[in-house]
Write a protein that holds these residues in place. Sequence first.
Motif, PDB file in Angstrom:
ATOM      1  N   GLU A  24       0.519   9.285  -5.783  1.00  0.00           N
ATOM      2  CA  GLU A  24       0.939  10.673  -5.578  1.00  0.00           C
ATOM      3  C   GLU A  24       1.673  11.212  -6.803  1.00  0.00           C
ATOM      4  OE1 GLU A  24       3.190  10.521  -1.972  1.00  0.00           O
ATOM      5  OE2 GLU A  24       1.401  10.704  -0.702  1.00  0.00           O
TER       6      GLU A  24
ATOM      7  N   ARG B 262       0.829  -1.212   0.000  1.00  0.00           N
ATOM      8  CA  ARG B 262       0.000   0.000   0.000  1.00  0.00           C
ATOM      9  C   ARG B 262       0.862   1.261   0.000  1.00  0.00           C
ATOM     10  NH1 ARG B 262      -5.023  -1.790   3.862  1.00  0.00           N
ATOM     11  NH2 ARG B 262      -5.862  -3.289   2.378  1.00  0.00           N
ATOM     12  N   ARG B 263       2.019   1.208   0.629  1.00  0.00           N
ATOM     13  CA  ARG B 263       2.924   2.365   0.587  1.00  0.00           C
ATOM     14  C   ARG B 263       3.413   2.619  -0.829  1.00  0.00           C
ATOM     15  NH1 ARG B 263       6.798   1.757   5.935  1.00  0.00           N
ATOM     16  NH2 ARG B 263       5.234   2.442   7.437  1.00  0.00           N
TER      17      ARG B 263
ATOM     18  N   LYS C 243       0.638   4.085  -2.764  1.00  0.00           N
ATOM     19  CA  LYS C 243       0.442   5.486  -2.401  1.00  0.00           C
ATOM     20  C   LYS C 243       1.443   6.377  -3.132  1.00  0.00           C
ATOM     21  CE  LYS C 243       0.637   8.646   1.518  1.00  0.00           C
ATOM     22  NZ  LYS C 243       1.023   8.802   2.909  1.00  0.00           N
TER      23      LYS C 243
END
Length: 135
Positions: free
Chosen positions: A77, A69-70, A73
């Motif tokens: 972004e 998930r990081r 993300k």
Amino acid sequence: MMKRRVVIANKKIVRLNNEYTTQQLNQMQEVTHKNPKRRYLAMILIVIILVMMLPTINLIKSYQVLQSRRTLKIKSEKQSAQLDRQLAIKKANVDKLQDPTFIEKYARAKYLYSKDGEKVFPISELSDGGVTDKK
């Protein structure tokens, strides 16, 4: 004293019934009774290890999900920043296209439109008429 005879594997063994032999027999029985407790203790230890493995496995899986998930993300972004830049360019182009003098220049450059008596010389750098897709 009373003598007791015990026959084991076709051998005659005589055990004396006195205080020392009864103490030794009691000690041997205590030792033999401790072994089953150790067996239960080992089984309990194995069960505890297995029970502790389950949360550890779940923790590892959760960590892997967190890492994925990081990265997702970070990708989103970057994509969001790129889309923001594209939106700013589009807004600038809309503002340019609302100006009548720019529209006239754009039509001349893009479509080689000319007024009566004008000569048009196309320039490759101005072929888009000033409307940019990149900044």
